[in-house]
Write a protein that holds these residues in place. Structure first.
Motif, mmCIF file in Angstrom:
data_model
loop_
_atom_site.group_PDB
_atom_site.id
_atom_site.type_symbol
_atom_site.label_atom_id
_atom_site.label_comp_id
_atom_site.label_asym_id
_atom_site.label_seq_id
_atom_site.Cartn_x
_atom_site.Cartn_y
_atom_site.Cartn_z
ATOM 1 N N UNK A 1 0.793 -1.222 0.000
ATOM 2 C CA UNK A 1 0.000 0.000 0.000
ATOM 3 C C UNK A 1 0.824 1.270 0.000
ATOM 4 N N UNK A 2 2.168 1.141 0.010
ATOM 5 C CA UNK A 2 3.021 2.335 -0.091
ATOM 6 C C UNK A 2 2.778 3.002 -1.440
ATOM 7 N N UNK A 3 2.549 4.299 -1.417
ATOM 8 C CA UNK A 3 2.158 5.027 -2.624
ATOM 9 C C UNK A 3 3.388 5.518 -3.384
ATOM 10 N N UNK A 4 3.426 5.232 -4.671
ATOM 11 C CA UNK A 4 4.474 5.722 -5.575
ATOM 12 C C UNK A 4 3.811 6.626 -6.603
ATOM 13 N N UNK A 5 4.342 7.819 -6.795
ATOM 14 C CA UNK A 5 3.847 8.732 -7.821
ATOM 15 C C UNK A 5 4.721 8.615 -9.062
ATOM 16 N N UNK A 6 4.086 8.653 -10.228
ATOM 17 C CA UNK A 6 4.799 8.470 -11.495
ATOM 18 C C UNK A 6 4.593 9.684 -12.403
ATOM 19 N N UNK A 7 5.665 10.028 -13.126
ATOM 20 C CA UNK A 7 5.628 11.160 -14.043
ATOM 21 C C UNK A 7 6.343 10.773 -15.339
ATOM 22 N N UNK A 8 5.918 11.357 -16.458
ATOM 23 C CA UNK A 8 6.559 11.096 -17.752
ATOM 24 C C UNK A 8 6.612 12.368 -18.571
ATOM 25 N N UNK A 9 7.635 12.471 -19.413
ATOM 26 C CA UNK A 9 7.762 13.624 -20.295
ATOM 27 C C UNK A 9 7.052 13.403 -21.627
ATOM 28 N N UNK A 10 6.596 12.166 -21.867
ATOM 29 C CA UNK A 10 5.947 11.841 -23.135
ATOM 30 C C UNK A 10 4.971 10.706 -22.916
ATOM 31 N N UNK A 11 3.832 10.743 -23.608
ATOM 32 C CA UNK A 11 2.824 9.713 -23.425
ATOM 33 C C UNK A 11 2.022 9.961 -22.158
ATOM 34 N N UNK A 12 1.260 8.949 -21.749
ATOM 35 C CA UNK A 12 0.418 9.058 -20.550
ATOM 36 C C UNK A 12 0.749 7.920 -19.594
ATOM 37 N N UNK A 13 0.854 8.255 -18.309
ATOM 38 C CA UNK A 13 1.179 7.258 -17.300
ATOM 39 C C UNK A 13 0.209 7.385 -16.129
ATOM 40 N N UNK A 14 -0.122 6.265 -15.503
ATOM 41 C CA UNK A 14 -0.955 6.315 -14.307
ATOM 42 C C UNK A 14 -0.246 7.190 -13.269
ATOM 43 N N UNK A 15 -0.956 8.146 -12.673
ATOM 44 C CA UNK A 15 -0.280 9.097 -11.779
ATOM 45 C C UNK A 15 0.271 8.476 -10.504
ATOM 46 N N UNK A 16 -0.311 7.361 -10.048
ATOM 47 C CA UNK A 16 0.238 6.724 -8.864
ATOM 48 C C UNK A 16 -0.097 5.239 -8.841
ATOM 49 N N UNK A 17 0.697 4.508 -8.086
ATOM 50 C CA UNK A 17 0.459 3.089 -7.882
ATOM 51 C C UNK A 17 0.787 2.743 -6.443
ATOM 52 N N UNK A 18 0.311 1.609 -5.967
ATOM 53 C CA UNK A 18 0.573 1.166 -4.602
ATOM 54 C C UNK A 18 1.319 -0.163 -4.632
ATOM 55 N N UNK A 19 2.234 -0.307 -3.697
ATOM 56 C CA UNK A 19 3.091 -1.489 -3.709
ATOM 57 C C UNK A 19 2.375 -2.735 -3.219
ATOM 58 N N UNK A 20 2.822 -3.850 -3.740
ATOM 59 C CA UNK A 20 2.461 -5.180 -3.256
ATOM 60 C C UNK A 20 3.751 -5.985 -3.251
ATOM 61 N N UNK A 21 4.172 -6.427 -2.069
ATOM 62 C CA UNK A 21 5.473 -7.092 -1.922
ATOM 63 C C UNK A 21 6.612 -6.197 -2.407
ATOM 64 N N UNK A 22 6.470 -4.895 -2.182
ATOM 65 C CA UNK A 22 7.536 -3.955 -2.511
ATOM 66 C C UNK A 22 7.552 -3.473 -3.942
ATOM 67 N N UNK A 23 6.567 -3.868 -4.755
ATOM 68 C CA UNK A 23 6.547 -3.491 -6.164
ATOM 69 C C UNK A 23 5.233 -2.780 -6.506
#
Length: 225
Positions: free
Chosen positions: A63-85
């Motif tokens: 459930x640790x929240x990771x925010x994602x950003x990209x300079x091109x294309x579209x990416x999900x703005x955040x994801x939550x970890x499961x087993x550290x991923x």
């Protein structure tokens, strides 16, 4: 303090706690992996994984929240970890080029890159001009050109091509210095093979290979002297 006030404060505290975002602790190790590292434009997807390990060597809590950003294309703005991923999708749009990705959680960051092209390379054709560097050849070099095509035989623009020399020749080098050269609107990327091989030595043959980001490659040979 009245009973109503106490209830209101407890309710506010409950809402505030529920809104707290779980992020990775300082000093964690974060790594980002893209699969695949090349996607075609117009809707192809690369799965982006952020792997986060605590300073103790254990995966961060689920459930640790990771925010994602990209300079091109579209990416999900955040994801939550499961087993550290934590995994999200990068989807290409109509633009081509390198998508520089960043993942952030707390004070920890990681980066990766995905190349977005107008098509997926399936064929590379390499040629050398001239195919022989003679003692009289100006500047003692040959232009190496890679033609990149998709499955329908169409030229692909804005695809990175990496040129390399077979072995480790002491007297030959490439003008690119190993950096990617991007194809033009004709699907061509060019580099220059340069030589300082003594004009008094016997002729030799050098092999130059051109490789795309999705590992499609082809080679050509240049005779020197």
């Amino acid at each position: 303090m009245t009973g109503k006030t106490l209830v209101a404060l407890l309710a506010l505290a409950s809402v505030t706690c529920n809104q707290a975002i779980l992020t990775s602790p300082a000093g964690s190790t974060m790594t980002m992996v893209a699969n695949p590292t090349f996607i075609a434009a117009n809707g192809e997807v690369s799965v982006i994984s952020a792997i986060v390990i605590e300073p103790t060597g254990q995966p961060v809590p689920d459930g640790t929240v990771i925010q994602f950003f990209t300079t091109l294309g579209r990416i999900d703005p955040q994801g939550k970890t499961n087993d550290g991923v934590a995994r999200v999708n990068l989807q290409s749009d109509t633009n081509s080029g390198p998508a520089e990705l960043t993942a952030i959680s707390g004070a920890n960051t990681a980066t990766a890159s995905v190349t977005i092209g107008s098509g997926r390379p399936v064929l590379v054709i390499v040629s050398a001009d001239p195919s022989r560097i003679k003692t009289t050849t100006p500047q003692r070099r040959s232009r190496i050109t890679a033609n990149v095509r998709d499955g329908d035989g169409n030229a692909i623009r804005n695809v990175p091509v990496f040129f390399s020399i077979e072995g480790s020749p002491a007297t030959e080098s490439l003008a690119s210095g190993g950096q990617p050269v991007f194809t033009d609107s004709n699907g061509q990327a060019s580099d220059f093979l340069q030589t300082s091989y003594s004009k008094k030595e016997v002729p030799k043959t050098v092999t130059v290979t051109a490789t795309t980001a999705n590992d499609i490659s082809a080679s050509t040979q240049v005779t020197i002297n």
